[in-house]
Design a protein around this motif. Structure first.
Motif, PDB file in Angstrom:
ATOM      1  N   ASN A 145       0.859  -1.175   0.000  1.00 42.89           N
ATOM      2  CA  ASN A 145       0.000   0.000   0.000  1.00 42.89           C
ATOM      3  C   ASN A 145       0.907   1.240   0.000  1.00 42.89           C
ATOM      4  OD1 ASN A 145       0.668   0.717   2.714  1.00 42.89           O
ATOM      5  ND2 ASN A 145      -0.987  -0.543   3.503  1.00 42.89           N
ATOM      6  N   HIS A 170      -4.679  -3.865   2.249  1.00 39.48           N
ATOM      7  CA  HIS A 170      -5.161  -2.788   3.107  1.00 39.48           C
ATOM      8  C   HIS A 170      -4.870  -1.433   2.455  1.00 39.48           C
ATOM      9  CE1 HIS A 170      -6.246  -0.746   6.772  1.00 39.48           C
ATOM     10  NE2 HIS A 170      -5.096  -0.100   6.765  1.00 39.48           N
ATOM     11  N   GLY A 171      -5.872  -0.584   2.326  1.00 36.95           N
ATOM     12  CA  GLY A 171      -5.686   0.726   1.709  1.00 36.95           C
ATOM     13  C   GLY A 171      -5.449   0.590   0.214  1.00 36.95           C
ATOM     14  N   LYS A 172      -4.918   1.643  -0.386  1.00 34.74           N
ATOM     15  CA  LYS A 172      -4.591   1.608  -1.815  1.00 34.74           C
ATOM     16  C   LYS A 172      -3.329   0.783  -1.982  1.00 34.74           C
ATOM     17  CE  LYS A 172      -6.581   4.927  -4.579  1.00 34.74           C
ATOM     18  NZ  LYS A 172      -6.382   5.436  -5.859  1.00 34.74           N
ATOM     19  N   THR A 173      -3.484  -0.412  -2.490  1.00 33.36           N
ATOM     20  CA  THR A 173      -2.376  -1.350  -2.631  1.00 33.36           C
ATOM     21  C   THR A 173      -2.072  -1.554  -4.105  1.00 33.36           C
ATOM     22  OG1 THR A 173      -3.014  -2.430  -0.577  1.00 33.36           O
ATOM     23  CG2 THR A 173      -1.604  -3.688  -2.056  1.00 33.36           C
TER      24      THR A 173
END
Length: 138
Positions: free
Chosen positions: A52, A86-89
């Motif tokens: 991420n 998780h999140g922008k990966t």
């Protein structure tokens, strides 16, 4: 071009040297349509497999907002793609892997040229001193 002022400032000399080295590598990496900064980001993403933005930025030593700005051109050119996480990966796309393979050959050639230019002792000194300076704090 006129000769630059011969500064005794460590910071000025390092910045000038960094600019000269970036231009040296960028010129060669044009063939792979990458800059040395983009190459560094792709190498590290490849090493991580997927990451991420926060983790990736920590690994390359950039703050998150700078990382976001640097990711955009890689994403718009299809060199990286979203991945589960998780999140922008992100992970390297097939196009990104190909670009990285091409650029790595060029990078290795430039490393050899730089070592020939500087000599082994000074090339090693750059790595040693650079590593030490990265730990510099106020």
């Amino acid at each position: 071009m006129s000769k630059l002022y011969n500064s005794t400032c460590y910071c000025t000399n390092l910045r000038r040297s960094a600019n000269a080295m970036s231009e040296f590598y960028d010129s060669a990496l044009k063939e792979a349509e990458l800059t040395i900064s983009q190459y560094y980001l792709l190498v590290n993403l490849s090493r991580l497999g997927k990451a991420n933005i926060t983790h990736w930025s920590e690994q390359v030593g950039l703050d998150r907002s700078t990382m976001v700005r640097n990711i955009k051109p890689l994403q718009s050119r299809g060199l990286i793609e979203g991945a589960e996480g998780h999140g922008k990966t992100f992970t390297l796309s097939e196009k990104g892997r190909h670009a990285l393979d091409t650029a790595t050959v060029i990078w290795q050639q430039m490393q050899e040229k730089m070592e020939q230019f500087l000599g082994k002792e000074d090339a090693d000194a750059i790595l040693r001193i650079g590593s030490r300076l990265q730990d510099l704090k106020d």
